[in-house]
Design an enzyme around this catalytic site. Structure first.
Site, PDB file in Angstrom:
ATOM      1  N   ASP A 107       0.008 -16.585 -10.938  1.00  0.00           N
ATOM      2  CA  ASP A 107       0.317 -17.732 -10.097  1.00  0.00           C
ATOM      3  C   ASP A 107      -0.865 -18.704 -10.246  1.00  0.00           C
ATOM      4  OD1 ASP A 107       1.260 -19.190  -7.789  1.00  0.00           O
ATOM      5  OD2 ASP A 107       2.259 -17.363  -7.154  1.00  0.00           O
ATOM      6  N   LYS A 135       3.543 -18.972 -13.537  1.00  0.00           N
ATOM      7  CA  LYS A 135       3.913 -20.267 -12.959  1.00  0.00           C
ATOM      8  C   LYS A 135       2.886 -21.291 -13.421  1.00  0.00           C
ATOM      9  CE  LYS A 135       6.056 -18.886  -8.587  1.00  0.00           C
ATOM     10  NZ  LYS A 135       5.821 -18.811  -7.133  1.00  0.00           N
TER      11      LYS A 135
HETATM   12  C1  PRP Z   1       0.532 -10.913  -7.218  1.00  0.00           C
HETATM   13  C2  PRP Z   1       0.494 -10.602  -8.700  1.00  0.00           C
HETATM   14  C3  PRP Z   1      -0.930 -10.847  -9.060  1.00  0.00           C
HETATM   15  C4  PRP Z   1      -1.330 -11.965  -8.130  1.00  0.00           C
HETATM   16  C5  PRP Z   1      -1.245 -13.256  -8.879  1.00  0.00           C
HETATM   17  O1  PRP Z   1       0.135  -9.791  -6.512  1.00  0.00           O
HETATM   18  O2  PRP Z   1       0.902  -9.289  -8.971  1.00  0.00           O
HETATM   19  O3  PRP Z   1      -1.741  -9.715  -8.868  1.00  0.00           O
HETATM   20  O4  PRP Z   1      -0.404 -11.984  -7.037  1.00  0.00           O
HETATM   21  O5  PRP Z   1      -1.623 -14.329  -8.050  1.00  0.00           O
HETATM   22  P1  PRP Z   1      -2.744 -15.367  -8.498  1.00  0.00           P
HETATM   23  O6  PRP Z   1      -2.499 -15.721  -9.922  1.00  0.00           O
HETATM   24  O7  PRP Z   1      -2.515 -16.546  -7.565  1.00  0.00           O
HETATM   25  O8  PRP Z   1      -4.077 -14.750  -8.265  1.00  0.00           O
HETATM   26  P2  PRP Z   1       0.229  -9.671  -4.941  1.00  0.00           P
HETATM   27  O9  PRP Z   1      -1.107  -9.995  -4.338  1.00  0.00           O
HETATM   28  O10 PRP Z   1       1.409 -10.423  -4.431  1.00  0.00           O
HETATM   29  O11 PRP Z   1       0.425  -8.099  -4.745  1.00  0.00           O
HETATM   30  P3  PRP Z   1       1.651  -7.165  -5.194  1.00  0.00           P
HETATM   31  O12 PRP Z   1       1.576  -6.992  -6.692  1.00  0.00           O
HETATM   32  O13 PRP Z   1       1.388  -5.883  -4.486  1.00  0.00           O
HETATM   33  O14 PRP Z   1       2.925  -7.854  -4.760  1.00  0.00           O
END
Ligand code: PRP
Length: 183
Positions: A107, A135
């Site tokens: 993200d 994204k």
């Molecule tokens: C999501 C994804 C990444 C992170 C990316 O994990 O798996 O680890 O967010 O976001 P960023 O690029 O903005 O840093 P999340 O924290 O939602 O945990 P999860 O995998 O347990 O859903």
């Protein structure tokens, strides 16, 4: 779960099960080629990467070791802060290893940027990143991602590991959530 199970909660299906599996197979073929003759450790980042790890590992034609990390971003709400806490570390010593971090989504890029630097500091031979989704419009840092499944719009997406309030991870496709679910 398929789209019939959650029809009322969905706005659009973005990528079907077949499209995702096809792309994972293409990425696996590229990874097989790039790491030919080398021993690869794939590292899944819990919890979202469970689906892509399972599918990618089975699509590879080479032996790989698998390990897992759980990390949490400090900060509030759904926004990544870039300051990461390790909730579960790897069991594997990374010295001299070729490592491929496997993620469900990138993200802002802040989590992966931190994680890549962290793993590189452990004496690895190489650290690359593979993500099922990205994204591009949400990126806050420049991050070199070698293997990308599909780019997604900067909207609320769920499925194939991506959750909303811990639900929808077990959809076999990826879609956008209808506003009534989160408003
Ligand atoms: C999501 C994804 C990444 C992170 C990316 O994990 O798996 O680890 O967010 O976001 P960023 O690029 O903005 O840093 P999340 O924290 O939602 O945990 P999860 O995998 O347990 O859903």
């Amino acid at each position: 779960m398929d789209s019939h199970d959650v029809q009322a909660d969905l706005k659009h299906v973005l990528y079907t099960k077949e499209q995702i599996q096809q792309r994972i197979a293409e990425l696996a073929a590229q990874i097989d080629k790039d790491y030919e003759g080398r021993e690869l450790l794939i590292v899944g980042v819990l919890k979202g990467a469970v689906m892509v790890m399972a599918d990618l590992a089975r699509a590879l034609h080479s032996h790989v070791s698998m390990d897992w990390m759980a990390v949490s971003s400090y900060g509030s709400g759904t926004q990544s802060s870039g300051v990461v806490r390790i909730l579960k570390d790897l069991d594997t010593d990374l010295m001299g290893k070729d490592v491929l971090i496997v993620e469900d989504i990138i993200d802002s890029g802040l989590t992966l940027s931190w994680l890549k630097t962290n793993l590189e500091s452990r004496g690895t031979a190489s650290v690359e990143i593979c993500t099922a989704f990205r994204k591009p419009d949400a990126a806050k840092v420049e991050l070199d991602v070698k293997y990308v499944g599909y780019d997604l719009p900067n909207e609320f997406v769920v499925g194939y590991g991506l959750d909303y309030a811990e639900k929808y991870r077990n959809l076999e496709f990826v879609g956008t959530l209808a506003p009534h679910v989160y408003e």
